[in-house]
Design an enzyme around this catalytic site. Structure first.
Site, short mmCIF file in Angstrom:
data_model
loop_
_atom_site.label_atom_id
_atom_site.label_comp_id
_atom_site.label_asym_id
_atom_site.label_seq_id
_atom_site.Cartn_x
_atom_site.Cartn_y
_atom_site.Cartn_z
N ASN A 20 0.93 -1.23 -0.01
CA ASN A 20 -0.03 0.03 0.10
C ASN A 20 0.81 1.37 -0.10
O ASN A 20 1.47 1.80 1.10
CB ASN A 20 -0.75 -0.07 1.24
CG ASN A 20 -1.69 1.27 1.52
OD1 ASN A 20 -1.68 2.19 0.24
ND2 ASN A 20 -2.34 1.39 2.79
N TRP A 21 0.97 1.78 -1.01
CA TRP A 21 1.87 3.01 -1.25
C TRP A 21 1.33 4.25 -0.60
O TRP A 21 1.90 5.15 -0.28
CB TRP A 21 2.17 3.42 -2.68
CG TRP A 21 3.02 2.51 -3.39
CD1 TRP A 21 3.45 0.94 -3.02
CD2 TRP A 21 3.66 2.27 -4.86
NE1 TRP A 21 4.18 0.33 -3.96
CE2 TRP A 21 4.51 1.30 -5.12
CE3 TRP A 21 3.55 3.44 -5.87
CZ2 TRP A 21 4.96 1.10 -6.28
CZ3 TRP A 21 4.24 3.22 -7.12
CH2 TRP A 21 4.90 1.73 -7.25
N LYS A 22 0.13 4.13 -0.21
CA LYS A 22 -0.62 5.51 0.03
C LYS A 22 -0.24 6.44 -0.78
O LYS A 22 -0.13 6.30 -1.99
CB LYS A 22 -0.08 5.80 1.58
CG LYS A 22 -0.11 4.62 2.49
CD LYS A 22 0.02 4.61 3.73
CE LYS A 22 -0.16 3.56 4.70
NZ LYS A 22 -0.25 3.36 6.11
N GLU B 106 -5.41 -4.55 10.68
CA GLU B 106 -4.50 -3.46 10.96
C GLU B 106 -4.76 -2.74 12.49
O GLU B 106 -5.30 -1.87 12.25
CB GLU B 106 -4.43 -2.52 9.78
CG GLU B 106 -3.80 -3.25 8.43
CD GLU B 106 -3.31 -2.31 7.48
OE1 GLU B 106 -2.13 -2.44 7.16
OE2 GLU B 106 -4.19 -1.45 7.13
N GLU C 117 -6.88 4.87 7.73
CA GLU C 117 -6.59 6.17 7.05
C GLU C 117 -7.88 6.99 6.50
O GLU C 117 -8.32 8.04 6.31
CB GLU C 117 -5.57 6.42 6.35
CG GLU C 117 -4.25 6.46 7.34
CD GLU C 117 -2.94 5.78 6.59
OE1 GLU C 117 -2.91 5.83 5.35
OE2 GLU C 117 -2.21 5.25 7.28
N HIS D 12 -9.53 1.32 4.91
CA HIS D 12 -8.33 1.47 5.47
C HIS D 12 -8.66 2.59 6.39
O HIS D 12 -9.45 3.45 6.54
CB HIS D 12 -7.49 1.88 4.83
CG HIS D 12 -6.09 2.07 5.08
ND1 HIS D 12 -5.55 2.89 6.03
CD2 HIS D 12 -4.98 1.13 4.98
CE1 HIS D 12 -4.09 2.80 6.35
NE2 HIS D 12 -3.92 1.55 5.87
N GLY E 58 2.94 -0.97 4.21
CA GLY E 58 2.78 0.45 3.78
C GLY E 58 4.17 0.88 3.66
O GLY E 58 4.73 0.52 2.83
N GLY E 59 4.86 1.42 4.62
CA GLY E 59 6.34 2.12 4.61
C GLY E 59 7.25 1.14 4.06
O GLY E 59 8.25 1.72 3.08
N GLY F 45 2.29 2.74 10.79
CA GLY F 45 3.37 3.64 10.53
C GLY F 45 3.99 4.04 11.63
O GLY F 45 4.74 5.15 11.73
N SER G 145 3.09 -1.81 10.27
CA SER G 145 4.88 -1.92 10.56
C SER G 145 5.51 -3.13 10.21
O SER G 145 6.52 -3.60 10.87
CB SER G 145 5.16 -1.41 11.96
OG SER G 145 4.74 0.02 12.21
P1 PGA Z 1 2.78 0.64 7.49
O1 PGA Z 1 1.39 0.74 6.94
O2 PGA Z 1 3.31 -0.68 7.08
O3 PGA Z 1 3.50 1.82 7.25
O4 PGA Z 1 2.71 0.47 9.26
C1 PGA Z 1 0.40 -0.51 6.83
C2 PGA Z 1 -0.79 0.14 6.40
O5 PGA Z 1 -1.51 1.05 6.50
O6 PGA Z 1 -1.57 -0.45 5.21
#
Ligand code: PGA
Length: 244
Positions: free
Chosen positions: A9-11, A160, A92, A90, A226-227, A166, A205
């Site tokens: 997930n590149w966001k 999650e 966010e 998600h 994500g990251g 993050g 994470s």
């Molecule tokens: P993260 O994000 O790996 O940076 O914690 C995961 C996500 O929000 O899908």
């Protein structure tokens, strides 16, 4: 449920140069299904480059089929772009765009109607975990999507915990496994026919270091990253960990 699922997930990150670089750097392993979910504007180019190595996903779609909804991308458009997977709900989206379970359900319906695979994201806040309400909260989020879970040809859940996204503070494998088992129980209650085929992913994470431990458990059938997915070497290492 033979293949593990590893989703990037590149966001709101990446650019065209990264799209081009990534496409040639990922391993293709028989027992791992890799999905890259870039910002929607990059999906078409990514799909052109995907070959058989990965699938393309979107991070979200609109809750309507089409029409006067400025800025939105529909599920049918996602399919047009070559996407086959869509993240939905998600945290966010839930927090920054006030998406509640009803909004998630409406989106899920659009995604399944377009014959794409929804990945329904669920998770508790730190306050909910600390007050012992994590399992109830997450079960309720899963149950609210019963219609989608029953109707989708293929669907996955991504657990999650919000406090792990993050933050560099992943849930322990034990915490993740405990929640995955609770989610599995909820799936068996609301969608008994579909449940055995539904993969449950962990996200929050995930990195190259903690991935092998997570994949040591059969309850963890994939990860949402994500990251660490923005570092191609690290993401490739996570895919290799999923294969072991
Ligand atoms: P993260 O994000 O790996 O940076 O914690 C995961 C996500 O929000 O899908």
């Amino acid at each position: 449920m033979t293949q593990r699922l590893v989703i990037a997930n590149w966001k709101m990150n990446g650019d065209l140069a990264f799209v081009e670089a990534l496409a040639s750097s990922l391993p293709s392993l028989a027992n791992v299904q890799t999905v890259i979910a870039p910002p929607a504007v990059y999906a078409l180019r990514l799909a052109e480059l995907a070959q058989e190595v990965f699938k393309v996903g979107l991070q979200d779609v609109g809750r309507h089929e089409s029409g006067a909804h400025t800025g939105e991308v529909s599920a049918a458009m996602a399919r047009d772009l070559g996407a086959s997977v869509v993240l939905v709900g998600h945290s966010e989206r839930r927090s920054e765009h006030a998406e509640d379970d009803a909004a998630v359900a409406a989106k899920c319906e659009q995604i399944t109607a377009a014959e794409l695979m929804p990945v329904i994201c669920v998770g508790e806040t730190l306050a909910e975990r600390e007050s012992g309400k994590a399992i109830d909260r997450v079960r309720a989020q899963v149950m609210a999507q019963r219609q989608c879970l029953r109707n989708a040809k293929e669907v996955a859940i991504a657990y999650e915990p919000i406090w792990a996204i993050g933050t560099g503070k992943s849930a322990t494998a034990t915490e993740a496994v405990q929640m995955h088992q609770a989610i599995r129980g909820a799936l068996e209650e609301v969608a008994p026919l579909a449940a055995p085929e539904i993969r449950i992913l962990y996200g929050g994470s995930v990195n190259a270091e903690n991935a092998p431990e997570l994949f040591a458990y059969s309850d963890i059938q994939g990860v949402l990253v994500g990251g660490a997915s923005l570092d191609t070497e690290q993401f490739a290492a996570i895919i290799r960990a999923a294969a072991n």
